[in-house]
Write a protein that holds these residues in place. Structure first.
Motif, PDB file in Angstrom:
ATOM      1  N   VAL A 457      -2.912  -5.784   0.303  1.00 38.83           N
ATOM      2  CA  VAL A 457      -2.454  -4.304  -0.222  1.00 38.83           C
ATOM      3  C   VAL A 457      -3.165  -3.958  -1.537  1.00 38.83           C
ATOM      4  CG1 VAL A 457      -0.600  -3.090  -1.066  1.00 38.83           C
ATOM      5  CG2 VAL A 457      -0.322  -4.723   1.049  1.00 38.83           C
ATOM      6  N   GLY A 458      -3.814  -3.185  -1.707  1.00 40.32           N
ATOM      7  CA  GLY A 458      -4.476  -2.734  -2.893  1.00 40.32           C
ATOM      8  C   GLY A 458      -3.498  -1.739  -3.298  1.00 40.32           C
ATOM      9  N   TYR A 459      -3.136  -2.162  -4.727  1.00 42.91           N
ATOM     10  CA  TYR A 459      -2.278  -1.116  -5.492  1.00 42.91           C
ATOM     11  C   TYR A 459      -3.202  -0.447  -6.604  1.00 42.91           C
ATOM     12  CZ  TYR A 459      -2.264  -5.496  -8.460  1.00 42.91           C
ATOM     13  OH  TYR A 459      -2.605  -6.662  -9.082  1.00 42.91           O
ATOM     14  N   GLY A 460      -4.444  -0.514  -6.552  1.00 41.72           N
ATOM     15  CA  GLY A 460      -5.209   0.258  -7.511  1.00 41.72           C
ATOM     16  C   GLY A 460      -5.629   1.466  -7.153  1.00 41.72           C
ATOM     17  N   THR A 461      -5.590   1.922  -6.013  1.00 41.19           N
ATOM     18  CA  THR A 461      -6.135   3.368  -5.356  1.00 41.19           C
ATOM     19  C   THR A 461      -5.106   4.604  -5.636  1.00 41.19           C
ATOM     20  OG1 THR A 461      -7.134   2.075  -3.783  1.00 41.19           O
ATOM     21  CG2 THR A 461      -7.135   4.669  -3.458  1.00 41.19           C
ATOM     22  N   PRO A 462      -3.943   4.270  -5.675  1.00 44.98           N
ATOM     23  CA  PRO A 462      -3.185   5.578  -5.985  1.00 44.98           C
ATOM     24  C   PRO A 462      -3.120   5.985  -7.099  1.00 44.98           C
ATOM     25  CG  PRO A 462      -1.791   3.841  -4.236  1.00 44.98           C
ATOM     26  CD  PRO A 462      -3.178   3.393  -4.839  1.00 44.98           C
ATOM     27  N   PRO A 463      -3.282   7.350  -7.366  1.00 37.39           N
ATOM     28  CA  PRO A 463      -2.974   7.755  -8.537  1.00 37.39           C
ATOM     29  C   PRO A 463      -1.457   7.460  -9.214  1.00 37.39           C
ATOM     30  CG  PRO A 463      -3.019   9.548  -7.146  1.00 37.39           C
ATOM     31  CD  PRO A 463      -3.390   8.435  -6.301  1.00 37.39           C
ATOM     32  N   ASP A 464      -1.057   7.612 -10.282  1.00 34.15           N
ATOM     33  CA  ASP A 464       0.148   7.288 -10.888  1.00 34.15           C
ATOM     34  C   ASP A 464       1.325   8.189 -10.377  1.00 34.15           C
ATOM     35  OD1 ASP A 464      -0.950   5.318 -12.578  1.00 34.15           O
ATOM     36  OD2 ASP A 464      -1.071   6.549 -14.358  1.00 34.15           O
ATOM     37  N   HIS A 465       0.923   9.478  -9.991  1.00 30.95           N
ATOM     38  CA  HIS A 465       2.038  10.264  -9.508  1.00 30.95           C
ATOM     39  C   HIS A 465       2.189   9.968  -8.054  1.00 30.95           C
ATOM     40  CE1 HIS A 465      -1.295  12.464  -8.269  1.00 30.95           C
ATOM     41  NE2 HIS A 465      -0.852  12.979  -7.121  1.00 30.95           N
ATOM     42  N   ALA A 466       1.403   9.327  -7.440  1.00 33.85           N
ATOM     43  CA  ALA A 466       1.567   8.972  -5.874  1.00 33.85           C
ATOM     44  C   ALA A 466       1.909   7.460  -5.916  1.00 33.85           C
ATOM     45  CB  ALA A 466       0.317   9.270  -5.146  1.00 33.85           C
ATOM     46  N   TRP A 467       1.927   6.895  -6.857  1.00 34.60           N
ATOM     47  CA  TRP A 467       2.456   5.204  -6.596  1.00 34.60           C
ATOM     48  C   TRP A 467       3.944   5.088  -6.051  1.00 34.60           C
ATOM     49  CZ3 TRP A 467       1.277   0.919  -5.075  1.00 34.60           C
ATOM     50  CH2 TRP A 467       2.040  -0.163  -5.310  1.00 34.60           C
ATOM     51  N   SER A 468       4.900   5.808  -6.352  1.00 36.38           N
ATOM     52  CA  SER A 468       6.084   5.453  -5.975  1.00 36.38           C
ATOM     53  C   SER A 468       6.226   5.968  -4.262  1.00 36.38           C
ATOM     54  CB  SER A 468       7.187   6.211  -6.875  1.00 36.38           C
ATOM     55  OG  SER A 468       6.844   7.808  -6.637  1.00 36.38           O
ATOM     56  N   GLY A 469       5.465   6.921  -3.944  1.00 34.46           N
ATOM     57  CA  GLY A 469       5.412   7.437  -2.622  1.00 34.46           C
ATOM     58  C   GLY A 469       4.688   6.306  -1.788  1.00 34.46           C
ATOM     59  N   ALA A 470       3.676   5.704  -2.341  1.00 35.32           N
ATOM     60  CA  ALA A 470       3.055   4.785  -1.477  1.00 35.32           C
ATOM     61  C   ALA A 470       3.936   3.344  -1.332  1.00 35.32           C
ATOM     62  CB  ALA A 470       1.690   4.416  -2.348  1.00 35.32           C
ATOM     63  N   LEU A 471       4.619   3.101  -2.271  1.00 34.52           N
ATOM     64  CA  LEU A 471       5.364   1.761  -2.346  1.00 34.52           C
ATOM     65  C   LEU A 471       6.599   2.257  -1.364  1.00 34.52           C
ATOM     66  CD1 LEU A 471       5.919  -0.764  -3.615  1.00 34.52           C
ATOM     67  CD2 LEU A 471       7.033   0.182  -5.520  1.00 34.52           C
ATOM     68  N   GLU A 472       6.958   3.094  -1.351  1.00 36.14           N
ATOM     69  CA  GLU A 472       8.171   3.548  -0.488  1.00 36.14           C
ATOM     70  C   GLU A 472       7.559   3.462   1.063  1.00 36.14           C
ATOM     71  OE1 GLU A 472      11.618   4.419   1.424  1.00 36.14           O
ATOM     72  OE2 GLU A 472      11.442   3.900  -0.802  1.00 36.14           O
ATOM     73  N   ALA A 473       6.225   4.098   1.361  1.00 35.04           N
ATOM     74  CA  ALA A 473       5.768   3.960   2.561  1.00 35.04           C
ATOM     75  C   ALA A 473       5.435   2.528   3.083  1.00 35.04           C
ATOM     76  CB  ALA A 473       4.630   4.602   2.658  1.00 35.04           C
ATOM     77  N   LEU A 474       5.046   1.713   2.045  1.00 37.24           N
ATOM     78  CA  LEU A 474       4.584   0.425   2.353  1.00 37.24           C
ATOM     79  C   LEU A 474       5.915  -0.281   2.841  1.00 37.24           C
ATOM     80  CD1 LEU A 474       2.881  -2.094   2.104  1.00 37.24           C
ATOM     81  CD2 LEU A 474       3.387  -2.264  -0.126  1.00 37.24           C
ATOM     82  N   CYS A 475       7.071  -0.137   2.187  1.00 35.83           N
ATOM     83  CA  CYS A 475       8.430  -1.212   2.485  1.00 35.83           C
ATOM     84  C   CYS A 475       8.905  -0.482   3.690  1.00 35.83           C
ATOM     85  CB  CYS A 475       9.286  -0.621   1.340  1.00 35.83           C
ATOM     86  SG  CYS A 475       8.785  -1.617  -0.220  1.00 35.83           S
ATOM     87  N   ALA A 476       8.719   0.529   4.358  1.00 32.53           N
ATOM     88  CA  ALA A 476       9.212   1.121   5.235  1.00 32.53           C
ATOM     89  C   ALA A 476       8.637   0.532   6.581  1.00 32.53           C
ATOM     90  CB  ALA A 476       9.147   2.703   5.397  1.00 32.53           C
ATOM     91  N   VAL A 477       7.337  -0.112   6.471  1.00 33.83           N
ATOM     92  CA  VAL A 477       6.693  -0.739   7.515  1.00 33.83           C
ATOM     93  C   VAL A 477       6.884  -2.126   7.568  1.00 33.83           C
ATOM     94  CG1 VAL A 477       5.028   1.128   7.439  1.00 33.83           C
ATOM     95  CG2 VAL A 477       4.158  -0.929   6.533  1.00 33.83           C
ATOM     96  N   LEU A 478       7.539  -3.007   6.462  1.00 30.20           N
ATOM     97  CA  LEU A 478       7.522  -4.294   6.417  1.00 30.20           C
ATOM     98  C   LEU A 478       8.712  -5.018   7.073  1.00 30.20           C
ATOM     99  CD1 LEU A 478       6.606  -4.718   2.629  1.00 30.20           C
ATOM    100  CD2 LEU A 478       5.157  -5.057   4.784  1.00 30.20           C
ATOM    101  N   PRO A 479       8.678  -5.984   7.516  1.00 31.15           N
ATOM    102  CA  PRO A 479       9.926  -6.668   8.308  1.00 31.15           C
ATOM    103  C   PRO A 479      11.078  -6.730   7.273  1.00 31.15           C
ATOM    104  CG  PRO A 479       8.087  -8.224   8.166  1.00 31.15           C
ATOM    105  CD  PRO A 479       7.604  -6.903   7.828  1.00 31.15           C
ATOM    106  N   GLU A 480      12.153  -6.318   7.263  1.00 27.85           N
ATOM    107  CA  GLU A 480      13.234  -6.349   6.500  1.00 27.85           C
ATOM    108  C   GLU A 480      13.599  -7.891   6.393  1.00 27.85           C
ATOM    109  OE1 GLU A 480      16.465  -3.679   7.573  1.00 27.85           O
ATOM    110  OE2 GLU A 480      14.980  -1.847   7.258  1.00 27.85           O
TER     111      GLU A 480
END
Length: 480
Positions: A457-480
């Motif tokens: 997982v690269g956490y450098g690419t998303p701009p600051d305003h999109a980071w929370s949305g990207a993190l939410e999308a990531l957690c949605a696809v991970l095994p709970e």
């Protein structure tokens, strides 16, 4: 005295056709606008300038402009000149097939139609590793550095340059790499290149010209690097890998070894000090060449900086660095710090020409010497650490079965998954419009390693305003 047509307005290629000069000019202008050759907002030459260019009467051009303004193709305002109107561009006939395909793809996504895959390369969220936050590129400081560099540069800078690169940049890099990375550098032994891939292509050509046959590589790495070496006629042989990093004990009769010792890509660890010494000892004993890819050595968070491997033995280690992670890959600026005696061979492989723009090199030199580079790196380091901390905290809360590793440095993290869940997670990510890579993607095809299910997982690419949305999308696809 210069001819009027050589100095007036913008260049505009038109071929008036049809009945009558005015009608021919009007048709040619209309077609240029209709097909997009003249983009919306383009300011056209004055009627006097265009008449001079085309050898027509000024009134003919003025009347053609007036006709197209009346039809809505152009706009004319006092003080703003004549410009192309904003309107839909109709592609030329040759592009009809492509346009039809695009239209069909758009129709497939309409309400009530069957769902279609997202366009390749256009994810909603990009968490692929290897790219920094491009939105945070220090534009203002870079512009200041460019202005200062250009204002003081002699005119000879614009001539063909030293194939090693501008001496100003090589001098600035020698000081910075010595201070920040522990590299033992001399400006005369630094070669500026268009990124690490370019540098590796040059080194591959040199090795092959020397009669080399094999290069040892890490079990995990970038296939683009292996392919570059293969294109040079070299076979890549993966070395074993464990919790202490790449194991050099199987280095025997290989001609060179390519490593990422400061921050192994993609696993994220640091090569153990005993193995660093063992690699250098192998090079001294056999005359082999060590290539050190220091792709993101500036970014560390929970540990002391690890010095460059080149500092242990500058006579046998090539230090390869880049501005791609610290600034932006689009700059196409990298460097090789070469052992003595290797420069002439690398220059011959390069073709004895400078491959990077002189003004960009001078700008980076100014950026380094003014301290702007250090300030930018420190600010970026803090920003990326905050993102990493948010990622680790959210994983602990929402996906406790997923373990983050390789988090002490860099711009990416490896998420260890329960067995058998890597491919389902990748499929879920594609469905969510999330660009993410599986660890298997980076495994050398000949490597013998324990099967690991993981995401890189690269956490450098998303701009600051999109980071929370990207993190939410990531957690949605991970095994709970």
């Amino acid at each position: 005295m210069a001819k009027p047509w050589a100095t007036s307005g913008i260049d505009l290629h038109l071929e008036p056709t049809g009945g009558g000069v005015r009608r021919g000019l009007t048709d040619a202008l209309r077609e240029a606008v209709r097909t997009g050759r003249l983009a919306p907002g383009t300011r056209l030459p004055s009627s006097r300038a265009l008449a001079t260019d085309l050898g027509l009467a000024r009134n003919t051009v003025a009347d053609a402009y007036a006709d197209l303004v009346a039809e809505g193709w152009l706009t004319a305002r006092q003080g703003s000149g004549t410009r192309v109107s904003d309107r839909t561009v109709v592609p030329p006939a040759g592009a009809a097939g492509a346009a039809g395909a695009a239209g069909a793809a758009g129709a497939a996504g309409a309400v009530g139609a069957a769902p279609r895959p997202r366009e390749p390369g256009r994810p909603t969220h990009n968490l692929a590793p290897g790219i920094p936050d491009l939105a945070s590129f220090p534009r203002a400081e870079w512009l200041k550095a460019a202005r200062r560099a250009l204002a003081t540069a002699p005119y000879q800078v614009l001539d063909y340059g030293d194939p090693r690169g501008r001496v100003e940049l090589r001098t600035a890099l020698a000081e910075y790499l010595s201070r920040a990375r522990g590299v033992r550098a001399d400006p005369d032994r630094i070669l500026v290149c268009a990124g690490i891939s370019h540098g590796l292509r040059l080194l591959g050509a040199v090795l092959r010209a020397r009669g080399a046959r094999t290069v040892a590589v890490e079990s995990y790495g970038l296939d683009v690097h292996w392919k570059l070496l293969a294109a040079a006629g070299l076979r890549t042989v993966p070395l074993p890998f464990d919790e202490r990093g790449t194991d050099p004990r199987e280095l025997t009769d290989q001609d060179a070894v390519l490593l990422t010792p400061a921050h192994q890509f993609p696993m994220g660890g640091t090569l153990h000090r005993d193995r660093r010494s063992a690699v250098v000892e192998w090079a001294r004993r056999t005359g082999g060449l060590v290539v050190e890819d220091d792709y993101d050595g500036e970014f560390r968070y929970d540990r002391q900086p690890v010095g460059a491997l080149q500092g242990l033995d500058p006579d046998h280690v090539v230090h390869a660095g880049t501005a791609s992670k610290s600034l932006a890959p689009g700059l196409r600026l990298g460097w090789l710090v070469l052992p003595p005696g290797l420069m002439e061979e690398v220059l011959a492989a390069k073709g004895d020409i400078d491959t990077c723009g002189a003004l960009d090199q001078l700008t980076l030199a100014e950026f380094l010497t003014s301290g702007a580079y250090d300030r930018h790196v420190r600010a970026a380091r803090l920003r990326y650490r905050r993102r990493r901390d948010a990622l680790v905290a959210e994983l602990a809360r929402r996906a406790p079965r997923v373990h983050a590793t390789g988090i002490a440095a860099g711009l990416h993290v490896v998420l260890r998954l329960p067995p058998g869940t890597e491919q389902p997670a990748l499929r879920a990510a594609a469905w969510q419009g999330l660009a993410i890579h599986g660890l298997h993607r980076y495994q050398h095809p000949d490597a013998v390693v324990e099967r690991r299910d993981a995401l890189v997982v690269g956490y450098g690419t998303p701009p600051d305003h999109a980071w929370s949305g990207a993190l939410e999308a990531l957690c949605a696809v991970l095994p709970e």
